[in-house]
Design an enzyme around this catalytic site. Structure first.
Site, PDB file in Angstrom:
ATOM      1  N   TYR A 278     -19.783 -18.427  19.322  1.00  0.00           N
ATOM      2  CA  TYR A 278     -19.450 -17.240  20.117  1.00  0.00           C
ATOM      3  C   TYR A 278     -18.581 -17.626  21.320  1.00  0.00           C
ATOM      4  O   TYR A 278     -17.588 -16.961  21.622  1.00  0.00           O
ATOM      5  CB  TYR A 278     -20.754 -16.595  20.571  1.00  0.00           C
ATOM      6  CG  TYR A 278     -20.615 -15.347  21.406  1.00  0.00           C
ATOM      7  CD1 TYR A 278     -20.196 -14.144  20.841  1.00  0.00           C
ATOM      8  CD2 TYR A 278     -20.948 -15.351  22.764  1.00  0.00           C
ATOM      9  CE1 TYR A 278     -20.096 -12.988  21.609  1.00  0.00           C
ATOM     10  CE2 TYR A 278     -20.855 -14.208  23.535  1.00  0.00           C
ATOM     11  CZ  TYR A 278     -20.432 -13.023  22.949  1.00  0.00           C
ATOM     12  OH  TYR A 278     -20.337 -11.884  23.714  1.00  0.00           O
TER      13      TYR A 278
ATOM     14  N   LYS B 252     -14.819 -16.308  22.079  1.00  0.00           N
ATOM     15  CA  LYS B 252     -14.555 -15.529  23.289  1.00  0.00           C
ATOM     16  C   LYS B 252     -13.594 -16.259  24.221  1.00  0.00           C
ATOM     17  O   LYS B 252     -12.860 -15.618  24.987  1.00  0.00           O
ATOM     18  CB  LYS B 252     -15.871 -15.202  23.996  1.00  0.00           C
ATOM     19  CG  LYS B 252     -16.716 -14.158  23.273  1.00  0.00           C
ATOM     20  CD  LYS B 252     -15.946 -12.869  23.030  1.00  0.00           C
ATOM     21  CE  LYS B 252     -16.836 -11.730  22.587  1.00  0.00           C
ATOM     22  NZ  LYS B 252     -16.044 -10.510  22.273  1.00  0.00           N
TER      23      LYS B 252
END
Length: 277
Positions: free
Chosen positions: A166, A170
């Protein structure tokens, strides 16, 4: 109802629930016409009906943003329904955490697909539309500023244990934002990013149930944060609490209104004052 976005056409992915839903309602309340998206039909249609009941305009384009061909379908839905595109918010996503030694290729690929590859494809599909609209504006002597808002996270800015997948995705969306701000400036299009901290959604709600989970494309994804851990996390936030979806939507809204027409290539931390994790 404000008139700042009257007549603007806005696309918000992941707008059936949580932050995305709040974003869609915020933009619709300012007069924008919405293209809504979520993986599941029911919540998407519920938001559409809510906007229409308030006198707004909205259409739905349900499905996974990570599916091949989805980006073209989303942009075609937008132009087919409203004939234009003024605001694009890449918000869809979820988390699938693990420490790196236990993280599978599937977990890694899933997070890169939904949080980075999908926004890339959507932006690529939108580019010819934005270019044509920008050219038509120039020929007509109009100056119209279009807006892209990408959604990142403090995990992508500072990193976070258990979120290598993640966090990498991001962080990538921040780089994509800065690059497109340079490429799309000549199209009178600003490209910015909001990096969220702890926001109360179904993914982060405090719970005593260690087995709380949701189904995402056939995968069981654990959700929720232990009550004690949530309390500790909130104590570390200068404002002393998690944010609400409406407050999160407000941060993205700042990049959508005319007052931010000369702001591009920026990442705004929406964290309650938290500057690291």
């Amino acid at each position: 109802m404000s008139e700042k976005l009257r007549g603007k056409v806005a696309v918000v992915t992941g707008s059936g629930r949580g932050i995305g839903r709040a974003m869609a309602l915020k933009l619709a309340g300012d007069g924008a016409r919405l293209v809504l998206n979520d993986l599941d039909d029911e919540p998407t249609m519920a938001v559409r009906d809510e906007i229409m009941a308030l006198g707004g305009e909205a259409v739905a384009c349900c499905g996974s943003v990570a599916d091949a061909g989805f980006a073209d379908r989303l942009i075609s839905t937008c132009t087919g329904a409203f004939g234009g595109l003024d605001i694009l918010i890449n918000n869809a996503g979820y988390t699938w955490d693990n420490v790196i030694q236990k993280m599978s290729d599937e977990q890694w690929d899933a997070m890169l697909d939904v949080h980075l590859t999908a926004p890339f494809r959507i932006l690529r599909a939108a580019r010819p539309v934005i270019r044509a609209l920008s050219r038509a504006d120039a020929e007509a002597g109009r100056r119209v500023v279009r807006k892209v808002v990408n959604v990142s996270s403090v995990s992508g800015v500072f990193g976070n244990a258990g979120q290598a997948n993640y966090s990498a995705a991001k962080a990538g969306i921040v780089g994509l934002t800065m690059t497109l701000a340079k490429e799309w400036g000549r199209l009178n299009t600003t490209v910015n990013c909001v990096a969220y901290g702890l926001i109360r959604t179904r993914m982060t709600e405090a719970t005593a149930n260690a087995d709380a989970a949701i189904q995402v494309e056939g995968r069981e994804i654990k959700v929720g944060v232990n009550v004690d851990l949530m309390a500790a996390m909130e104590r570390g936030i200068p404002l002393g609490r998690a944010g609400t979806p409406e407050e999160a939507a407000g941060a993205a809204y700042l990049f959508c209104i005319p007052e931010s027409d000369y702001v591009s290539g920026q990442t705004l931390l929406c964290t309650g004052g938290l500057t690291g994790i």
